[in-house]
Design a protein around this motif. Structure first.
Motif, PDB file in Angstrom:
ATOM      1  N   VAL A 151       8.303 -33.665 -72.508  1.00 12.83           N
ATOM      2  CA  VAL A 151       7.208 -34.031 -71.609  1.00 12.83           C
ATOM      3  C   VAL A 151       7.046 -32.894 -70.608  1.00 12.83           C
ATOM      4  CG1 VAL A 151       6.353 -35.654 -69.875  1.00 12.83           C
ATOM      5  CG2 VAL A 151       7.637 -36.503 -71.852  1.00 12.83           C
ATOM      6  N   GLU A 152       5.819 -32.388 -70.485  1.00  7.83           N
ATOM      7  CA  GLU A 152       5.535 -31.276 -69.580  1.00  7.83           C
ATOM      8  C   GLU A 152       4.433 -31.682 -68.610  1.00  7.83           C
ATOM      9  OE1 GLU A 152       5.354 -26.781 -70.701  1.00  7.83           O
ATOM     10  OE2 GLU A 152       3.346 -27.620 -71.010  1.00  7.83           O
ATOM     11  N   ILE A 153       4.732 -31.606 -67.328  1.00  5.20           N
ATOM     12  CA  ILE A 153       3.798 -32.019 -66.279  1.00  5.20           C
ATOM     13  C   ILE A 153       3.370 -30.784 -65.489  1.00  5.20           C
ATOM     14  CG2 ILE A 153       3.485 -33.458 -64.232  1.00  5.20           C
ATOM     15  CD1 ILE A 153       5.762 -35.247 -65.341  1.00  5.20           C
ATOM     16  N   VAL A 176       1.554 -33.071 -71.014  1.00  3.01           N
ATOM     17  CA  VAL A 176       1.764 -33.003 -72.458  1.00  3.01           C
ATOM     18  C   VAL A 176       2.939 -33.894 -72.832  1.00  3.01           C
ATOM     19  CG1 VAL A 176       2.382 -31.525 -74.406  1.00  3.01           C
ATOM     20  CG2 VAL A 176       0.866 -30.659 -72.614  1.00  3.01           C
ATOM     21  N   VAL A 177       2.725 -34.735 -73.824  1.00  2.00           N
ATOM     22  CA  VAL A 177       3.789 -35.593 -74.359  1.00  2.00           C
ATOM     23  C   VAL A 177       3.974 -35.217 -75.827  1.00  2.00           C
ATOM     24  CG1 VAL A 177       4.561 -37.950 -74.826  1.00  2.00           C
ATOM     25  CG2 VAL A 177       3.210 -37.450 -72.761  1.00  2.00           C
ATOM     26  N   SER A 178       5.144 -34.692 -76.148  1.00  2.00           N
ATOM     27  CA  SER A 178       5.417 -34.186 -77.493  1.00  2.00           C
ATOM     28  C   SER A 178       6.544 -34.987 -78.139  1.00  2.00           C
ATOM     29  CB  SER A 178       5.795 -32.701 -77.434  1.00  2.00           C
ATOM     30  OG  SER A 178       6.227 -32.241 -78.696  1.00  2.00           O
ATOM     31  N   THR A 182       6.330 -35.692 -84.656  1.00  2.00           N
ATOM     32  CA  THR A 182       4.910 -35.433 -84.957  1.00  2.00           C
ATOM     33  C   THR A 182       4.501 -33.989 -84.698  1.00  2.00           C
ATOM     34  OG1 THR A 182       4.187 -36.080 -82.738  1.00  2.00           O
ATOM     35  CG2 THR A 182       4.311 -37.821 -84.424  1.00  2.00           C
ATOM     36  N   ARG A 183       5.434 -33.134 -84.319  1.00  2.00           N
ATOM     37  CA  ARG A 183       5.090 -31.739 -84.061  1.00  2.00           C
ATOM     38  C   ARG A 183       4.582 -31.049 -85.324  1.00  2.00           C
ATOM     39  NH1 ARG A 183      10.433 -31.237 -80.784  1.00  2.00           N
ATOM     40  NH2 ARG A 183       9.705 -31.989 -78.776  1.00  2.00           N
ATOM     41  N   PRO A 184       3.630 -30.131 -85.134  1.00  2.00           N
ATOM     42  CA  PRO A 184       3.192 -29.499 -83.878  1.00  2.00           C
ATOM     43  C   PRO A 184       2.173 -30.299 -83.071  1.00  2.00           C
ATOM     44  CG  PRO A 184       2.034 -28.499 -85.702  1.00  2.00           C
ATOM     45  CD  PRO A 184       3.020 -29.464 -86.314  1.00  2.00           C
ATOM     46  N   LYS A 185       1.786 -31.477 -83.550  1.00  2.00           N
ATOM     47  CA  LYS A 185       0.834 -32.285 -82.802  1.00  2.00           C
ATOM     48  C   LYS A 185       1.499 -32.883 -81.553  1.00  2.00           C
ATOM     49  CE  LYS A 185      -1.934 -33.624 -86.836  1.00  2.00           C
ATOM     50  NZ  LYS A 185      -2.431 -34.750 -87.653  1.00  2.00           N
ATOM     51  N   ALA A 186       0.723 -32.960 -80.485  1.00  2.00           N
ATOM     52  CA  ALA A 186       1.212 -33.545 -79.236  1.00  2.00           C
ATOM     53  C   ALA A 186       0.048 -34.222 -78.532  1.00  2.00           C
ATOM     54  CB  ALA A 186       1.834 -32.474 -78.346  1.00  2.00           C
ATOM     55  N   LEU A 187       0.352 -35.036 -77.546  1.00  2.00           N
ATOM     56  CA  LEU A 187      -0.663 -35.725 -76.752  1.00  2.00           C
ATOM     57  C   LEU A 187      -0.908 -34.936 -75.474  1.00  2.00           C
ATOM     58  CD1 LEU A 187       0.680 -39.398 -77.055  1.00  2.00           C
ATOM     59  CD2 LEU A 187      -1.084 -38.289 -78.453  1.00  2.00           C
ATOM     60  N   LEU A 188      -2.181 -34.636 -75.198  1.00  2.00           N
ATOM     61  CA  LEU A 188      -2.553 -33.894 -74.001  1.00  2.00           C
ATOM     62  C   LEU A 188      -3.437 -34.750 -73.114  1.00  2.00           C
ATOM     63  CD1 LEU A 188      -2.865 -31.319 -72.242  1.00  2.00           C
ATOM     64  CD2 LEU A 188      -4.801 -30.686 -73.727  1.00  2.00           C
ATOM     65  N   PRO A 198      -3.471 -40.986 -65.290  1.00  2.00           N
ATOM     66  CA  PRO A 198      -3.116 -42.155 -66.090  1.00  2.00           C
ATOM     67  C   PRO A 198      -1.596 -42.275 -66.262  1.00  2.00           C
ATOM     68  CG  PRO A 198      -3.746 -40.380 -67.534  1.00  2.00           C
ATOM     69  CD  PRO A 198      -3.942 -39.859 -66.130  1.00  2.00           C
ATOM     70  N   GLU A 199      -1.151 -43.467 -66.558  1.00  2.00           N
ATOM     71  CA  GLU A 199       0.236 -43.631 -66.961  1.00  2.00           C
ATOM     72  C   GLU A 199       0.413 -43.002 -68.343  1.00  2.00           C
ATOM     73  OE1 GLU A 199       1.697 -47.598 -66.733  1.00  2.00           O
ATOM     74  OE2 GLU A 199       0.916 -47.955 -64.717  1.00  2.00           O
ATOM     75  N   PHE A 200       1.586 -42.464 -68.598  1.00  2.00           N
ATOM     76  CA  PHE A 200       1.847 -41.845 -69.903  1.00  2.00           C
ATOM     77  C   PHE A 200       3.259 -42.200 -70.363  1.00  2.00           C
ATOM     78  CE2 PHE A 200       2.770 -38.845 -66.521  1.00  2.00           C
ATOM     79  CZ  PHE A 200       4.028 -38.373 -66.832  1.00  2.00           C
ATOM     80  N   PRO A 201       3.488 -42.225 -71.691  1.00  2.00           N
ATOM     81  CA  PRO A 201       4.766 -42.691 -72.232  1.00  2.00           C
ATOM     82  C   PRO A 201       5.837 -41.604 -72.226  1.00  2.00           C
ATOM     83  CG  PRO A 201       3.317 -42.129 -74.026  1.00  2.00           C
ATOM     84  CD  PRO A 201       2.511 -41.937 -72.755  1.00  2.00           C
TER      85      PRO A 201
END
Length: 259
Positions: A151-153, A176-178, A182-188, A198-201
């Motif tokens: 997780v990168e903030i 970024v939530v990696s 699922t890499r290289p895909k991540a949530l941005l 927003p809240e993030f997991p």
């Protein structure tokens, strides 16, 4: 006055404030996640320490023999007249290494002591050209090549954003939530100064419920407990400055929140 902004307060990015904000935010995230992760996981605050010297063209401690005086340097062969040599010293400044300590979070599985997730909150040095960015990018790539979630903030508008590829708009802030599987895909999560955060997991082991981080609530609590309303001069522009349209929005927001 409570935090007047719906999302990230741009005044908290000021260089004189960010070190304290970062320290408080890392601690707040750890304290928030700790009870949610018991008894299977623990949250540890770790530190990365390194020295930086931004001006790599200057050398300190070079032996005196590297500077030599020769007769031709002191006397002109054409006129045979001595060239004046300044004998009085001149005061100069030499670069000194700066020791940086950057805190980040590790989530450990209690049973195996394995590092399951790493959470980073970026420093200004991480986004500037130099050893600070190189150190961080090296660690980032190592994590992304491992089975550890990440997780990168990034709550800093100044500097060059971390590398990623995708169909997304440039934004003031990024989260970024990696998930490792699922890499290289991540949530941005791309955010402007006008957006609510927003809240993030927080990823954990497979099939584990993922706790959420309410970053906005944590920042508001830090703002209140740190009395940042008494430390910030809202009559001045934030550093770095906002665009003209965002400045108009900011001033309207501040005016609306005045008691």
């Amino acid at each position: 006055m409570t935090n007047p902004f719906p999302g990230m307060n741009p005044y908290l990015e000021h260089p004189s404030l960010w070190a304290g904000i970062h320290h408080r935010l890392i601690t707040a995230i750890a304290n928030d996640l700790g009870p949610k992760l018991r008894p299977k996981y623990i949250v540890a605050i770790e530190e990365r320490v390194y020295e930086v010297n931004e001006d790599m063209t200057l050398l300190i401690g070079v032996p005196d023999i590297s500077v030599q005086s020769t007769p031709s340097a002191l006397q002109s062969p054409a006129s045979n007249l001595a060239v004046a040599v300044k004998t009085q010293p001149t005061e100069v400044l030499l670069p000194l290494p700066e020791t940086l300590t950057e805190a980040y979070l590790e989530i450990h599985a209690v049973e195996t002591e394995e590092v399951v997730t790493i959470i980073e909150v970026l420093f200004p040095k991480n986004k500037q050209v130099g050893i600070g960015r190189l150190q961080y990018e090296t660690k980032r790539l190592k994590i992304l090549g491992s089975a550890t979630h990440f997780v990168e903030i990034d709550l800093l508008r100044q500097g060059k954003s971390m590398e990623m590829v995708g169909d997304f708009e440039q934004s003031h802030y990024r989260i970024v939530v990696s998930h490792s599987e699922t890499r290289p895909k991540a949530l941005l999560y791309s955010l402007s100064v006008r957006d609510k955060i927003p809240e993030f997991p927080v990823p954990l082991e497979a099939d584990e419920p993922e706790p959420a981080i309410d970053l906005k609530s944590l920042l508001d609590e830090i703002y209140d407990r740190g009395s940042y309303d008494l430390r910030i001069d809202y009559s001045r522009p934030p550093i770095p400055a906002l665009s003209e349209s965002d400045t108009v929005w900011m001033n309207e927001t501040l005016t609306a929140r005045k008691p």
